[in-house]
Design an enzyme around this catalytic site. Structure first.
Site, PDB file in Angstrom:
ATOM      1  N   SER A  38       0.835  -1.195   0.000  1.00 37.31           N
ATOM      2  CA  SER A  38       0.000   0.000   0.000  1.00 37.31           C
ATOM      3  C   SER A  38       0.879   1.258   0.000  1.00 37.31           C
ATOM      4  O   SER A  38       1.661   1.456  -0.919  1.00 37.31           O
ATOM      5  CB  SER A  38      -0.946  -0.038   1.205  1.00 37.31           C
ATOM      6  OG  SER A  38      -1.837   1.050   1.184  1.00 37.31           O
ATOM      7  N   THR A  39       0.774   2.083   1.042  1.00 42.14           N
ATOM      8  CA  THR A  39       1.504   3.352   1.083  1.00 42.14           C
ATOM      9  C   THR A  39       3.007   3.115   0.947  1.00 42.14           C
ATOM     10  O   THR A  39       3.589   2.316   1.665  1.00 42.14           O
ATOM     11  CB  THR A  39       1.227   4.078   2.414  1.00 42.14           C
ATOM     12  OG1 THR A  39      -0.177   4.145   2.625  1.00 42.14           O
ATOM     13  CG2 THR A  39       1.805   5.484   2.386  1.00 42.14           C
ATOM     14  N   HIS A  43      -2.897  -1.106  -3.075  1.00 40.18           N
ATOM     15  CA  HIS A  43      -4.050  -0.251  -2.790  1.00 40.18           C
ATOM     16  C   HIS A  43      -3.932   1.012  -3.637  1.00 40.18           C
ATOM     17  O   HIS A  43      -3.098   1.881  -3.373  1.00 40.18           O
ATOM     18  CB  HIS A  43      -4.096   0.120  -1.304  1.00 40.18           C
ATOM     19  CG  HIS A  43      -4.355  -1.049  -0.413  1.00 40.18           C
ATOM     20  ND1 HIS A  43      -4.066  -1.029   0.930  1.00 40.18           N
ATOM     21  CD2 HIS A  43      -4.888  -2.277  -0.666  1.00 40.18           C
ATOM     22  CE1 HIS A  43      -4.418  -2.192   1.473  1.00 40.18           C
ATOM     23  NE2 HIS A  43      -4.905  -2.967   0.518  1.00 40.18           N
ATOM     24  N   MET A  84      -0.143   1.042   5.175  1.00 41.21           N
ATOM     25  CA  MET A  84      -0.873   1.352   6.388  1.00 41.21           C
ATOM     26  C   MET A  84      -1.996   0.351   6.607  1.00 41.21           C
ATOM     27  O   MET A  84      -2.500  -0.245   5.665  1.00 41.21           O
ATOM     28  CB  MET A  84      -1.438   2.774   6.333  1.00 41.21           C
ATOM     29  CG  MET A  84      -2.417   3.020   5.209  1.00 41.21           C
ATOM     30  SD  MET A  84      -2.927   4.760   5.049  1.00 41.21           S
ATOM     31  CE  MET A  84      -3.999   4.918   6.478  1.00 41.21           C
ATOM     32  N   ASP A 121      -4.434  -4.921   6.356  1.00 39.44           N
ATOM     33  CA  ASP A 121      -4.888  -5.764   5.256  1.00 39.44           C
ATOM     34  C   ASP A 121      -3.796  -6.759   4.878  1.00 39.44           C
ATOM     35  O   ASP A 121      -2.635  -6.386   4.706  1.00 39.44           O
ATOM     36  CB  ASP A 121      -5.255  -4.907   4.036  1.00 39.44           C
ATOM     37  CG  ASP A 121      -5.834  -5.736   2.904  1.00 39.44           C
ATOM     38  OD1 ASP A 121      -6.577  -6.687   3.184  1.00 39.44           O
ATOM     39  OD2 ASP A 121      -5.547  -5.421   1.730  1.00 39.44           O
TER      40      ASP A 121
END
Length: 388
Positions: free
Chosen positions: A169-170, A196, A289, A292
């Site tokens: 993600s991030t 994401h 973050m 998940d």
């Protein structure tokens, strides 16, 4: 002294310079210390106000967001969150901005010009909090200039040695590019990625990776076969699963509800890979973050597959791998700069080098008590699907 996160809002729209601070005013831990109408003003305000986080519009007159970002990163790096449009040009600019050092981005709603920002309010507040925590974290180096990767292999397509599923993600675009750029075109495994990212951006992200890496990278479509040397990126706003079919192992996309607040969700992919491939599955959780993918990584471990978490100190945001590590679901913890080499060494050896493959398999079994036959017959034996 206030512990609130000090934010500078940079946008050429007077409406946005009112609406964004109004949204952030809902969160008591955030303080908007100023606004700027373009990059030139933003640089002066940064020096004067010393913000913790900057939200930066990419499309501005005089000095646009890209040039502003370059100068911020050159003079005094700060966590920057980009505001992007859903256009093709906006998508490419966003990916380039992330490569230059922006922590994250947020796509403006298509009706933002008439003041509809409520739908992104929670996301913006969450991203600002994460950006503040990520301050000082060094991003992996990214290829900014257009450089030609090694020529892609012309070998015949064949089933992969392993199915490697990545949740990220991030901080993901740079980290993923860094890892994939170290893997040769004749890699013997397939890689499936849940990043994401909003709908409309993943296709451009896949194309950028394909241009920068020797591997074949595509945005996934239902029915795409899992082949050695192929990387499939899950489309935004879809879930990605795998199925073993008579004509070959393939990807299946789904519009089922979000999981852990995400669509795509790493948990959906990981649970599917664990069910379908068991011992030959590899799950990796990288920078991001939230949590998940943690439970899905546990499912891969329970099925006998290998599970890996990126080391927290090399993540821009360590939430996702940390969640799995704390639950005991990670067989290995590997820093970002060692991940590509590990994958190549263990899952990408040439078929003409059996001694190396056997040695790596033995080491892997010792590390995680994986009961895989030394001659790897299990990799060629289909695992029956439990789906109807």
């Amino acid at each position: 002294m206030s512990d609130r996160i000090r934010v500078l809002v940079v946008d050429d729209s007077a409406l946005m310079r009112k609406l964004i601070p109004a949204i952030l005013a809902r969160e008591s831990s955030i303080e908007v210390v100023g606004t700027a109408m373009d990059g030139a003003f933003a640089l002066k305000k940064i020096e004067e106000l010393q913000p913790d986080v900057v939200t930066l519009d990419l499309e501005m007159p005089r000095m646009d967001g890209m040039e502003t970002l370059r100068l911020i990163m050159r003079r005094a790096p700060l966590p920057v969150i980009l505001f992007s449009t859903h256009s093709k040009e906006g998508g490419y600019a966003t990916l380039k901005g992330l490569a230059l050092g922006a922590v994250d981005f947020l796509a403006k709603p298509k009706d933002a010009a008439v003041g509809h920002l409520d739908q992104i309010a929670d996301q913006l507040i969450a991203k600002i909090k994460v950006a503040k925590r990520a301050a000082g974290r060094k991003l992996p180096p990214a290829v900014i200039e257009e450089t030609a990767p090694p020529k892609k292999g012309t070998h015949a397509a064949f089933p992969p040695r392993r199915v490697i599923a990545i949740g990220i993600s991030t901080g993901g675009p740079n980290a993923l590019q860094f890892v994939l750029s170290q893997i040769p075109a004749d890699f013997l495994s397939t890689i499936l990625v849940v990043q994401h990212m909003p709908e409309g951006f993943t296709e451009m992200f896949a194309k950028r990776l394909d241009e920068c890496c020797a591997l074949e990278v595509h945005e996934a479509r239902s029915g795409d076969l899992l082949l050695a040397g192929r990387v499939l990126i899950c489309p935004g706003n879809r879930h990605m699963m795998v199925r073993r079919m008579p004509r070959g192992d393939m990807v299946v996309l789904s519009d089922s509800p979000p999981v852990n607040g995400h669509r795509p969700s790493a948990d959906v992919l990981f649970h599917s890979v664990a069910q379908e491939f068991g011992l030959t599955a590899v799950g990796i959780l990288m920078t991001g973050m939230g949590d998940d993918g943690a439970e899905g990584l546990g499912a891969i471990k329970a099925a006998g597959g290998m599970t890996i978490a990126q080391s927290e100190d090399t993540c821009v945001v360590s939430g996702m791998p940390r969640a799995a590590i704390l639950k005991g679901f990670a067989n290995k913890i590997i820093p970002l700069d060692g991940l590509g080499a590990y994958l190549v060494s263990n899952y990408g050896a040439q078929r003409g080098a059996p001694d190396k493959v056997e040695k790596n398999e033995k080491l892997e079994k010792n590390d995680k008590n994986e009961n895989i036959d030394k001659n790897e017959k299990i990799e060629r034996t289909p695992v029956p699907s439990q789906r109807s």
